[in-house]
Design a protein around this motif. Structure first.
Motif, PDB file in Angstrom:
ATOM      1  N   ARG B  82       0.838  -1.193   0.000  1.00  0.00           N
ATOM      2  CA  ARG B  82       0.000   0.000   0.000  1.00  0.00           C
ATOM      3  C   ARG B  82       0.872   1.241   0.000  1.00  0.00           C
ATOM      4  N   LEU B  83       0.356   2.261  -0.656  1.00  0.00           N
ATOM      5  CA  LEU B  83       1.064   3.540  -0.659  1.00  0.00           C
ATOM      6  C   LEU B  83       0.180   4.586  -0.005  1.00  0.00           C
ATOM      7  N   ASP B  84       0.716   5.244   0.986  1.00  0.00           N
ATOM      8  CA  ASP B  84      -0.006   6.300   1.690  1.00  0.00           C
ATOM      9  C   ASP B  84       0.650   7.637   1.348  1.00  0.00           C
ATOM     10  N   LEU B  85       0.041   8.340   0.394  1.00  0.00           N
ATOM     11  CA  LEU B  85       0.662   9.575  -0.090  1.00  0.00           C
ATOM     12  C   LEU B  85       0.639  10.678   0.963  1.00  0.00           C
ATOM     13  N   SER B  86      -0.449  10.728   1.752  1.00  0.00           N
ATOM     14  CA  SER B  86      -0.542  11.836   2.712  1.00  0.00           C
ATOM     15  C   SER B  86       0.468  11.667   3.840  1.00  0.00           C
ATOM     16  N   GLU B  87       0.715  10.409   4.233  1.00  0.00           N
ATOM     17  CA  GLU B  87       1.713  10.160   5.283  1.00  0.00           C
ATOM     18  C   GLU B  87       3.114   9.971   4.699  1.00  0.00           C
ATOM     19  N   ARG B  88       3.199   9.935   3.378  1.00  0.00           N
ATOM     20  CA  ARG B  88       4.472   9.651   2.699  1.00  0.00           C
ATOM     21  C   ARG B  88       5.132   8.390   3.247  1.00  0.00           C
ATOM     22  N   ALA B  89       4.397   7.277   3.128  1.00  0.00           N
ATOM     23  CA  ALA B  89       4.929   6.006   3.623  1.00  0.00           C
ATOM     24  C   ALA B  89       4.470   4.868   2.722  1.00  0.00           C
ATOM     25  N   VAL B  90       5.318   3.842   2.632  1.00  0.00           N
ATOM     26  CA  VAL B  90       4.987   2.625   1.902  1.00  0.00           C
ATOM     27  C   VAL B  90       4.778   1.529   2.930  1.00  0.00           C
ATOM     28  N   GLU B  91       3.694   0.765   2.750  1.00  0.00           N
ATOM     29  CA  GLU B  91       3.433  -0.336   3.665  1.00  0.00           C
ATOM     30  C   GLU B  91       3.887  -1.635   3.027  1.00  0.00           C
ATOM     31  N   LEU B  92       4.546  -2.481   3.803  1.00  0.00           N
ATOM     32  CA  LEU B  92       5.036  -3.751   3.271  1.00  0.00           C
ATOM     33  C   LEU B  92       4.165  -4.917   3.730  1.00  0.00           C
ATOM     34  N   ASP B 101      11.074  10.463   1.798  1.00  0.00           N
ATOM     35  CA  ASP B 101      11.029  11.841   1.302  1.00  0.00           C
ATOM     36  C   ASP B 101      10.838  11.836  -0.204  1.00  0.00           C
ATOM     37  N   ARG B 102      11.477  10.838  -0.848  1.00  0.00           N
ATOM     38  CA  ARG B 102      11.231  10.597  -2.274  1.00  0.00           C
ATOM     39  C   ARG B 102      10.986   9.107  -2.451  1.00  0.00           C
ATOM     40  N   LEU B 103      10.071   8.808  -3.382  1.00  0.00           N
ATOM     41  CA  LEU B 103       9.733   7.409  -3.658  1.00  0.00           C
ATOM     42  C   LEU B 103       9.895   7.158  -5.147  1.00  0.00           C
ATOM     43  N   LEU B 104      10.537   6.046  -5.504  1.00  0.00           N
ATOM     44  CA  LEU B 104      10.574   5.631  -6.906  1.00  0.00           C
ATOM     45  C   LEU B 104       9.767   4.354  -7.058  1.00  0.00           C
ATOM     46  N   ASP B 273      -6.346  13.671 -10.704  1.00  0.00           N
ATOM     47  CA  ASP B 273      -6.730  14.967 -11.272  1.00  0.00           C
ATOM     48  C   ASP B 273      -5.660  15.524 -12.215  1.00  0.00           C
ATOM     49  N   GLY B 274      -4.615  14.738 -12.459  1.00  0.00           N
ATOM     50  CA  GLY B 274      -3.588  15.170 -13.402  1.00  0.00           C
ATOM     51  C   GLY B 274      -2.472  15.982 -12.766  1.00  0.00           C
ATOM     52  N   SER B 275      -2.589  16.264 -11.476  1.00  0.00           N
ATOM     53  CA  SER B 275      -1.517  17.021 -10.825  1.00  0.00           C
ATOM     54  C   SER B 275      -0.410  16.070 -10.371  1.00  0.00           C
ATOM     55  N   VAL B 276       0.731  16.648 -10.055  1.00  0.00           N
ATOM     56  CA  VAL B 276       1.905  15.853  -9.686  1.00  0.00           C
ATOM     57  C   VAL B 276       1.788  15.363  -8.244  1.00  0.00           C
ATOM     58  N   ALA B 277       2.098  14.078  -8.017  1.00  0.00           N
ATOM     59  CA  ALA B 277       2.154  13.549  -6.656  1.00  0.00           C
ATOM     60  C   ALA B 277       3.514  13.925  -6.083  1.00  0.00           C
ATOM     61  N   GLU B 278       3.501  14.773  -5.061  1.00  0.00           N
ATOM     62  CA  GLU B 278       4.762  15.301  -4.508  1.00  0.00           C
ATOM     63  C   GLU B 278       5.741  14.194  -4.135  1.00  0.00           C
ATOM     64  N   GLY B 279       6.931  14.254  -4.670  1.00  0.00           N
ATOM     65  CA  GLY B 279       7.998  13.341  -4.236  1.00  0.00           C
ATOM     66  C   GLY B 279       7.934  11.938  -4.807  1.00  0.00           C
ATOM     67  N   VAL B 280       6.943  11.658  -5.684  1.00  0.00           N
ATOM     68  CA  VAL B 280       6.793  10.290  -6.195  1.00  0.00           C
ATOM     69  C   VAL B 280       7.170  10.229  -7.675  1.00  0.00           C
ATOM     70  N   PHE B 281       8.079   9.321  -8.004  1.00  0.00           N
ATOM     71  CA  PHE B 281       8.592   9.183  -9.365  1.00  0.00           C
ATOM     72  C   PHE B 281       8.416   7.742  -9.829  1.00  0.00           C
ATOM     73  N   ALA B 282       8.574   7.520 -11.133  1.00  0.00           N
ATOM     74  CA  ALA B 282       8.447   6.149 -11.651  1.00  0.00           C
ATOM     75  C   ALA B 282       9.426   5.942 -12.786  1.00  0.00           C
ATOM     76  N   ALA B 283       9.805   4.685 -13.004  1.00  0.00           N
ATOM     77  CA  ALA B 283      10.717   4.361 -14.101  1.00  0.00           C
ATOM     78  C   ALA B 283      10.547   2.909 -14.521  1.00  0.00           C
ATOM     79  N   GLY B 284      10.894   2.630 -15.759  1.00  0.00           N
ATOM     80  CA  GLY B 284      10.921   1.261 -16.258  1.00  0.00           C
ATOM     81  C   GLY B 284       9.600   0.817 -16.868  1.00  0.00           C
ATOM     82  N   ASP B 285       9.437  -0.499 -16.936  1.00  0.00           N
ATOM     83  CA  ASP B 285       8.295  -1.100 -17.630  1.00  0.00           C
ATOM     84  C   ASP B 285       6.943  -0.640 -17.095  1.00  0.00           C
ATOM     85  N   VAL B 286       6.886  -0.208 -15.839  1.00  0.00           N
ATOM     86  CA  VAL B 286       5.594   0.137 -15.242  1.00  0.00           C
ATOM     87  C   VAL B 286       5.116   1.528 -15.685  1.00  0.00           C
TER      88      VAL B 286
END
Ligand SMILES: Cc1cc2nc3c(=O)[nH]c(=O)nc-3n(C[C@H](O)[C@H](O)[C@H](O)COP(=O)(O)OP(=O)(O)OC[C@H]3O[C@@H](n4cnc5c(N)ncnc54)[C@H](O)[C@@H]3O)c2cc1C
Ligand code: SF4
Lengths: 115, 420
Positions: B82-92, B101-104, B273-286
């Protein structure tokens, strides 16, 4: 920035066994950390070739004949996990490749790992 | 100016994830760096799996080289759930939370499973995406199946067919389209590869699909095609494409669906809504982003070269702080495949091309460079065993020079422009 060049032979210092493009990071590390790695007797190396870049110049075949081969005119196959005895040859291959397509580091898969 | 990141989390510990980790350190990031991967393996390389690994050449261990001073923490065998954007945390999966602070996001794709789950579960039915798949299929091939049936007319299907022929195993390759590999290479080159495959003893069937499988005691025995023909086989490989690993992002607010995770040109993940998710980036096949080499069409490029290049762009932008210092991801798509002793390479995107011309070599020699045009501009070039010419075409494609390009440096008596 160019991926393969960045991970390949660029930035190598004389006397260093393995190409290390991340010199600023290494230099800033506490001595003990780098020291530990230099001491570690890893048995394997890990190798990857950027085959988008490779143009079958075959220089690596001459440098490390047991670990690279061409199957057909251009299809390079290579040993991704040669043993430590191949380190010298592998290093020569990394440097011989005219398009810097080869990256090789000592295997250190346990470093910094916490499952 | 946003604060410099102290904690970076990368989800997906494979080609893109590891390339990003290297680029982050190279870019001067000294903080804590954690890579989360649901596979138990350390990041490894996939392209050799369908080629030399399956054939049993060299080592099957394709673990990617890691810089000794990478100083990353690997949480392997552990899915992000799970990804919690407001808390800026990833759940395992184990319930732990990783603040960032930044997520890829580099969770890539998985093999599309055979659509009938009962048939998919039969002994003798395989897919190929990871090391474990390659090990299972490799073991089966060493047991010398009577005949391998491959389903899917893409590169992985052709590479596995080639490997089977190298091992002298009979192969039937079922392709749904009229011409194999046409989606990527166009029908002319796709047709040429099909011809080569047939010469090497592949029983290639086009416009051919499976109606059903036959089994005994849970083991595959035969397949029946839509046209009624029955083929006895004890080994079937479904190479029918991929599914994007985006389910864990459900409910996060990110725009992620079967087509991929929507990003902007700077590898930043976008919200609904098309706006940028602060601090979240993506790369590769996904990732799916407006590609400047395809008129800003939203595309995902499921190739090795893009995964590495996009990871590096994303890493740079994660450290850029300010949006004005970010770099567009404008990597020219590139790709290679090895099969039947041939090396096929492509730069640019040829799928929407309207014209084609051989620039060097010929079909007869099975050695050539061909250029692809679209609306009078050069958009792609492909080589078969002539890779040394390709770099010259790269520049022409980047600049979209008039088609056909570089006419004065070819070995053809005259350039014949045809349909692709
Ligand atoms: C057999 C094969 C042959 C190939 N041959 C070629 C070739 O010749 N040329 C070429 O250009 N390309 C080739 N490719 C494609 C290339 O390998 C991919 O483009 C590349 O692997 C993409 O890297 P990635 O890191 O984006 O994604 P992936 O390699 O798919 O990695 C994503 C990782 O994330 C993990 N993951 C997924 N969900 C989660 C989660 N929720 N939490 C934690 N981890 C998660 C996955 O298990 C995986 O380990 C080939 C691919 C295969 C499978
Ligand atoms: S030396 Fe480099 S370009 Fe030549 S075959 Fe080896 S990897 Fe390829």
């Amino acid at each position: 920035m160019d991926a393969a060049a960045g991970m390949g032979a660029s930035g190598r210092r004389r006397g260093e066994r393995i190409p290390s493009p991340y010199l600023p990071v290494s230099a800033a590390l506490p001595a003990a950390v780098s020291h530990r790695h230099r001491q570690s007797e890893s048995l394997l190396m890990k190798v990857v070739v950027d085959l988008n870049r490779c143009q079958a110049y075959a220089q690596c075949l001459y440098a490390a004949p047991g670990h690279f081969a061409l199957h057909g005119r251009e299809a390079l196959v290579y040993d991704p996990s040669p043993d430590d005895g191949a380190r010298g040859e592998m290093e020569r291959a990394v440097h011989a490749c005219p398009v810097r397509a080869i990256t090789a580091y000592p295997d250190d898969t346990t470093a910094g790992e916490a499952a | 100016m946003t604060r410099a990141p102290e904690r970076i989390v990368v989800v997906g510990a494979s080609l893109a994830g590891l390339a990003a980790a290297h680029a982050l350190r190279e870019g001067g990031f000294f903080g804590s760096l954690t890579l989360v991967g649901d596979e138990t393996h350390a990041p490894y390389d996939r392209p050799p799996l369908s080629k030399q690994v399956l054939r049993g050449l060299y080592s099957a261990d394709t673990t990617l080289p890691r810089h000794p001073d990478l100083r990353a923490t690997f949480r392997l065998g552990q899915p992000a759930t799970r990804l919690d954007l407001s808390e800026r945390a990833v759940e395992l999966g184990d319930g732990s939370r990783l603040p960032y602070d930044r997520l890829l996001i580099a969770t890539g794709t998985r093999a599309r499973p055979w659509p009938n789950p009962e048939e998919a579960a039969l002994a003798g039915v395989f897919t190929l995406r990871g090391r474990d798949d390659a090990q299972r299929l490799g073991a089966r091939l060493r047991g010398r199946p009577r005949r391998v049936v491959l389903v899917g007319g893409g590169f992985i299907g052709f590479e596995v067919a080639s490997t089977c022929r190298d091992l002298d195993i009979p192969v039937t390759l079922l392709v749904r389209d009229a011409v194999p590999l046409a989606a990527t290479l166009g029908p002319r080159l796709g047709g040429l590869i099909g011809e080569v495959a047939r010469e090497r003893g592949v029983d290639l069937r086009v416009e051919s699909e499976i109606e059903q499988m036959e089994a005994e005691n849970g083991r595959l025995l035969a397949v029946t095609l839509k046209d009624g023909e029955r083929i006895e086989t004890d080994c079937l490989v479904a190479a029918i494409g991929t599914l994007r690993n985006v389910e864990w992002l459900d409910g996060s607010g990110l725009q992620a669906d079967a087509k991929g995770l929507r990003c902007d040109a700077f590898c930043r993940a976008l919200l609904h809504d098309g706006s940028v998710a602060e601090g979240v980036f993506a790369a590769g096949d996904v990732a799916r982003w407006p590609n400047p080499h395809d008129d800003d069409a939203l595309v995902a490029v499921e190739h090795w070269g893009n995964a590495r290049a996009q990871a590096e762009t994303a890493a740079g932008n994660m450290l850029a702080g300010d949006a004005s210092a970010m770099r567009r991801h404008d990597h020219l798509p590139d790709f290679w495949s090895q099969q039947f002793g041939l090396t096929i390479k492509l730069v640019g995107l040829a799928d929407s091309a309207d014209s084609f011309a051989v620039m060097h070599g010929s079909f007869e020699e099975r050695r050539l460079v061909a250029a692809f045009g679209k609306d009078g501009r050069t958009v792609a070039a492909a080589s078969i065993d002539s890779a040394r010419w390709l770099p010259a075409y790269k520049a022409a494609i980047r600049e979209r020079v008039p088609f056909p390009p570089i006419e004065d440096a070819v070995d053809q008596p005259h350039i014949r422009v045809q349909e692709p």
